[in-house]
Design a protein around this motif. Structure first.
Motif, mmCIF file in Angstrom:
data_model
loop_
_atom_site.group_PDB
_atom_site.id
_atom_site.type_symbol
_atom_site.label_atom_id
_atom_site.label_comp_id
_atom_site.label_asym_id
_atom_site.label_seq_id
_atom_site.Cartn_x
_atom_site.Cartn_y
_atom_site.Cartn_z
ATOM 1 N N TYR A 34 0.811 -1.215 0.000
ATOM 2 C CA TYR A 34 0.000 0.000 0.000
ATOM 3 C C TYR A 34 0.847 1.269 0.000
ATOM 4 N N TYR A 35 1.841 1.333 0.907
ATOM 5 C CA TYR A 35 2.649 2.552 0.999
ATOM 6 C C TYR A 35 3.686 2.663 -0.113
ATOM 7 N N MET A 36 3.953 1.540 -0.792
ATOM 8 C CA MET A 36 5.035 1.557 -1.769
ATOM 9 C C MET A 36 4.605 2.142 -3.101
ATOM 10 N N ALA A 83 9.973 9.366 12.030
ATOM 11 C CA ALA A 83 9.642 8.091 11.385
ATOM 12 C C ALA A 83 8.282 8.204 10.712
ATOM 13 N N GLY A 84 8.193 7.759 9.466
ATOM 14 C CA GLY A 84 6.917 7.780 8.727
ATOM 15 C C GLY A 84 6.420 9.185 8.479
ATOM 16 N N PRO A 85 7.198 10.023 7.787
ATOM 17 C CA PRO A 85 6.839 11.449 7.664
ATOM 18 C C PRO A 85 5.756 11.769 6.640
ATOM 19 N N LEU A 110 14.925 11.554 8.175
ATOM 20 C CA LEU A 110 13.589 10.973 7.962
ATOM 21 C C LEU A 110 13.717 9.472 7.719
ATOM 22 N N VAL A 111 12.795 8.723 8.325
ATOM 23 C CA VAL A 111 12.771 7.266 8.134
ATOM 24 C C VAL A 111 11.544 6.950 7.288
ATOM 25 N N GLU A 112 11.781 6.462 6.074
ATOM 26 C CA GLU A 112 10.643 6.267 5.149
ATOM 27 C C GLU A 112 10.931 5.077 4.243
ATOM 28 N N VAL A 116 7.434 6.773 -3.207
ATOM 29 C CA VAL A 116 6.496 7.826 -3.619
ATOM 30 C C VAL A 116 6.511 8.955 -2.590
ATOM 31 N N LEU A 117 6.422 8.577 -1.311
ATOM 32 C CA LEU A 117 6.373 9.602 -0.264
ATOM 33 C C LEU A 117 7.735 10.268 -0.069
ATOM 34 N N LYS A 118 8.825 9.511 -0.263
ATOM 35 C CA LYS A 118 10.164 10.113 -0.185
ATOM 36 C C LYS A 118 10.271 11.278 -1.173
ATOM 37 N N HIS A 132 16.494 7.423 5.721
ATOM 38 C CA HIS A 132 16.913 6.105 6.207
ATOM 39 C C HIS A 132 15.766 5.118 6.009
ATOM 40 N N ASN A 133 16.123 3.837 5.839
ATOM 41 C CA ASN A 133 15.085 2.807 5.782
ATOM 42 C C ASN A 133 14.724 2.295 7.170
ATOM 43 N N LYS A 134 15.662 2.464 8.094
ATOM 44 C CA LYS A 134 15.427 2.024 9.490
ATOM 45 C C LYS A 134 15.731 3.172 10.431
ATOM 46 N N ASN A 147 4.262 10.422 14.062
ATOM 47 C CA ASN A 147 2.802 10.561 14.092
ATOM 48 C C ASN A 147 2.192 9.530 13.146
ATOM 49 N N GLU A 148 1.289 8.725 13.665
ATOM 50 C CA GLU A 148 0.631 7.675 12.872
ATOM 51 C C GLU A 148 1.638 6.788 12.141
ATOM 52 N N PHE A 149 2.716 6.435 12.822
ATOM 53 C CA PHE A 149 3.702 5.495 12.293
ATOM 54 C C PHE A 149 3.512 4.130 12.960
#
Ligand code: SAH
Length: 303
Positions: A34-36, A83-85, A110-112, A116-118, A132-134, A147-149
């Motif tokens: 979904y997020y990808m 995380a999850g910006p 930012l961790v993402e 698409v969102l990056k 970062h991925n982690k 927030n909402e991560f």
């Protein structure tokens, strides 16, 4: 191949699929997650988050961050890690708000996972930001923001001692066990692991999300599509799949002492009502703090 077929073939090969594996595939599968593949926010998307409702939300978190930084002795070399910006809106509002203290110039990390969102974050926030991925461990005093991560992190469900899993029946997905209120135990091993790591490595942190302090043993797995709730097993990869966050569990595994308040209390304690009056945006603030909207379901954990 559609994600549903991939899931069915994994079930055929390895047996019934735990809910956490299902969530992981639905949200983060490299092609079909979904997020990808999309930007899920806004009126045209599947859900709206607090920073997308009002700039006041990020401004209040900016004020909170200033206070934390001052408590740390105002270090010159420091970092904000989010995380999850999402679209980068929260960080943009925080960065604007902290300009009132010109010597607070944190590095931004930012961790993402979503490409698409990056891209959206890059457009909104410009240069000088690291991705970062982690969640990173940095060699400077760092403040963690999410927030909402945590609601997007995969959970496991148990009914009594038996794990609830997903099976395939005639080409369709189904649960092996029905839920019964009061008997569902949810755990989020990844969230607990991350909380341990964050509370160890970070000087301060804030986690905002919908969730509970005491587990009421109900099924909180939910799917949202076009602002409506749908079955979590329908259209895998095309709906936002989340679970309520166990704030009590996060606080008890934390290495640093945590405070948990409601979003309403947190925003009002930081002056959101005064800011809303100045901006003439009291209706937007109402969505964030009113008891029948986000005010009480959303909790704020700070350490
Ligand atoms: N904080 C934003 C977005 C919330 S949606 C807001 O309030 O508007 C969840 C965000 O977390 C998205 O940016 C999504 O791509 C990201 N995400 C989900 N799972 C992730 C993971 N495992 N690692 C890193 N980012 C993740």
């Amino acid at each position: 191949m559609k994600l549903q077929q991939l899931i069915i073939s994994e079930i055929e090969q390895t047996g019934p699929m735990p809910v956490d594996r299902y969530m992981e595939l639905c949200l983060a599968h490299p092609q079909h997650g979904y997020y990808m593949k999309q930007d899920p926010f806004g009126q045209a998307g599947d859900f709206v988050t607090a920073p997308e409702i009002s700039q006041i939300f990020g401004e209040m978190i900016g004020i909170w961050a200033i206070t934390q930084w001052q408590k740390l002795g105002a270090p010159e070399n420091c970092a904000l890690v989010e995380a999850g910006p999402g679209r980068g809106t929260l960080m943009a509002d925080i960065l604007r708000a902290i300009k009132v203290v010109p010597s607070f110039k944190p590095e931004i990390h930012l961790v993402e996972i979503s490409p698409v969102l990056k891209r959206k974050q890059k457009e909104k926030l410009g240069d000088g930001i690291s991705w970062h991925n982690k969640i990173p461990e940095l060699d400077k005093p760092s403040i963690f923001i999410a927030n909402e991560f945590f609601d997007a992190l995969p959970i496991k469900q148990f009914i009594g001692k038996t794990e609830r899993k997903i099976v395939a029946e005639n080409g369709r997905l189904a649960f092996n066990l029905a839920v019964e209120d009061g008997l569902v135990k949810e755990t989020c091993p990844i969230a607990l692991e991350l909380m341990k790591q964050i509370s160890h490595n970070y000087a301060a942190g804030i986690i905002i999300d919908y969730g509970y302090i005491e587990n009421r043993k109900i099924d909180t797995l939910q799917a949202l599509r076009g602002h409506n709730y749908t079955s979590p097993l329908e259209n895998p990869g095309d709906c936002d799949l989340t679970a309520h966050v166990d704030f009590g569990g996060l606080a008890s595994i934390s290495e640093k002492k945590c405070q948990i308040t409601t979003q309403r209390e947190f925003l009002l304690a930081h002056g959101a009502d005064v800011r809303a009056k100045i901006l003439n945006k009291e209706n937007d603030l109402d969505r964030l703090i009113s008891k029948n909207q986000m005010g009480e379901l959303f909790k704020v954990l700070c350490f």
